[in-house]
Design an enzyme around this catalytic site. Sequence first.
Site, PDB file in Angstrom:
ATOM      1  N   GLU A   1      54.854  36.428  41.153  1.00 34.09           N
ATOM      2  CA  GLU A   1      53.654  37.175  40.755  1.00 34.09           C
ATOM      3  C   GLU A   1      53.077  36.562  39.491  1.00 34.09           C
ATOM      4  O   GLU A   1      53.759  36.426  38.473  1.00 34.09           O
ATOM      5  CB  GLU A   1      53.915  38.671  40.531  1.00 34.09           C
ATOM      6  CG  GLU A   1      52.566  39.329  40.155  1.00 34.09           C
ATOM      7  CD  GLU A   1      52.533  40.838  40.036  1.00 34.09           C
ATOM      8  OE1 GLU A   1      53.537  41.502  40.316  1.00 34.09           O
ATOM      9  OE2 GLU A   1      51.456  41.336  39.655  1.00 34.09           O
TER      10      GLU A   1
ATOM     11  N   ASP B 295      42.115  38.278  35.569  1.00 37.25           N
ATOM     12  CA  ASP B 295      40.970  38.530  34.681  1.00 37.25           C
ATOM     13  C   ASP B 295      39.690  38.122  35.398  1.00 37.25           C
ATOM     14  O   ASP B 295      39.561  36.975  35.834  1.00 37.25           O
ATOM     15  CB  ASP B 295      41.130  37.715  33.390  1.00 37.25           C
ATOM     16  CG  ASP B 295      42.336  38.186  32.599  1.00 37.25           C
ATOM     17  OD1 ASP B 295      42.280  39.286  32.026  1.00 37.25           O
ATOM     18  OD2 ASP B 295      43.350  37.463  32.579  1.00 37.25           O
TER      19      ASP B 295
ATOM     20  N   THR C  37      48.235  48.978  40.845  1.00 37.48           N
ATOM     21  CA  THR C  37      48.609  48.459  39.524  1.00 37.48           C
ATOM     22  C   THR C  37      47.880  49.227  38.414  1.00 37.48           C
ATOM     23  O   THR C  37      46.940  49.976  38.664  1.00 37.48           O
ATOM     24  CB  THR C  37      48.275  46.960  39.373  1.00 37.48           C
ATOM     25  OG1 THR C  37      46.871  46.824  39.163  1.00 37.48           O
ATOM     26  CG2 THR C  37      48.689  46.156  40.606  1.00 37.48           C
ATOM     27  N   LYS C  38      48.331  48.981  37.188  1.00 34.02           N
ATOM     28  CA  LYS C  38      47.741  49.662  36.036  1.00 34.02           C
ATOM     29  C   LYS C  38      46.248  49.318  35.913  1.00 34.02           C
ATOM     30  O   LYS C  38      45.399  50.183  35.724  1.00 34.02           O
ATOM     31  CB  LYS C  38      48.498  49.226  34.781  1.00 34.02           C
ATOM     32  CG  LYS C  38      48.038  49.947  33.552  1.00 34.02           C
ATOM     33  CD  LYS C  38      48.867  49.553  32.353  1.00 34.02           C
ATOM     34  CE  LYS C  38      48.261  50.181  31.105  1.00 34.02           C
ATOM     35  NZ  LYS C  38      48.259  49.273  29.981  1.00 34.02           N
TER      36      LYS C  38
ATOM     37  N   GLU D  82      44.293  48.283  38.200  1.00 35.03           N
ATOM     38  CA  GLU D  82      43.577  48.852  39.346  1.00 35.03           C
ATOM     39  C   GLU D  82      43.246  50.330  39.109  1.00 35.03           C
ATOM     40  O   GLU D  82      42.146  50.792  39.427  1.00 35.03           O
ATOM     41  CB  GLU D  82      44.477  48.704  40.574  1.00 35.03           C
ATOM     42  CG  GLU D  82      43.914  49.217  41.868  1.00 35.03           C
ATOM     43  CD  GLU D  82      44.866  48.885  43.036  1.00 35.03           C
ATOM     44  OE1 GLU D  82      46.015  48.490  42.787  1.00 35.03           O
ATOM     45  OE2 GLU D  82      44.430  49.018  44.192  1.00 35.03           O
TER      46      GLU D  82
END
Length: 231
Positions: A61, A136, A210-211, A213
């Site tokens: 990842e 990003d 995810t955070k 997201e």
Amino acid sequence: MSESDKKHRKIRSYVLREGRLTAGQERAFTTLWPEFGIEYTSEQQLDLVAIYGNNNPVILEIGFGNGASLAQMAAGNPRQNYLGIEVHSPGVGRLLLDIEEYDLTNLRVMRHDAVEVLQHCLTPQSLDGVYLFFPDPWHKKKHHKRRILQPAFIQLLARSLKPGGLFHAATDWEHYAEQMMEVLSATDGLFSNTAGRNNFSPRPDYRPVTKFEQRGERLGHGVWDLIFQRR
Ligand SMILES: C[S@@+](CC[C@H](N)C(=O)[O-])C[C@H]1O[C@@H](n2cnc3c(N)ncnc32)[C@H](O)[C@@H]1O
């Protein structure tokens, strides 16, 4: 260094925000890093079988942020090995603490630019999967060149993935999603879209929200997943 390596070096997909480490994260670097951290070196490629002590599939990842979703995946899939790469030290420290808390033996961490790791540390056809979740987005046009997903990056992925291995990207920025689709679809037969040409995939169960997201969801952003298979 080859010409293509030099070209890659110029693309920096991140800005180093050296946030302060919490006391817990500092302890993690002292006590957990020696066991679960892998130091970057351009001199020697990683021996993944020796690192994990087994032959299980390895999933990379890239840019795991605070690592919560990576720790969750590693905890839920003990027969897969995971390698997380992130440049942001507090996130690395946070993930080390999760490794300790969940007693994970199948997860290792690197604190470095993932592009250089792909260039110098991974042997060809050594990975079964690569995840790039919410890279990003670099919204402004003048910054689009800083997006990590570029044709040259795809070549590095293609080299590191085994035939049949999956590359899974997700983004909450529509323009980046379209660019990802365009770049991945134009790979001269290196990858095929598992959802069919030009189609995005529904989020598979194995990808936790995810955070980053969650923040996008609060702002009303959509999410686009792309899952491509190395031929
Ligand atoms: C927008 S955040 C998303 C984090 C996480 N995947 C999530 O969804 O919550 C992107 C992350 O990628 C990391 N990153 C960007 N370029 C990177 C690179 N070349 N190598 C390693 N990490 C990188 C950044 O430090 C940042 O933490």
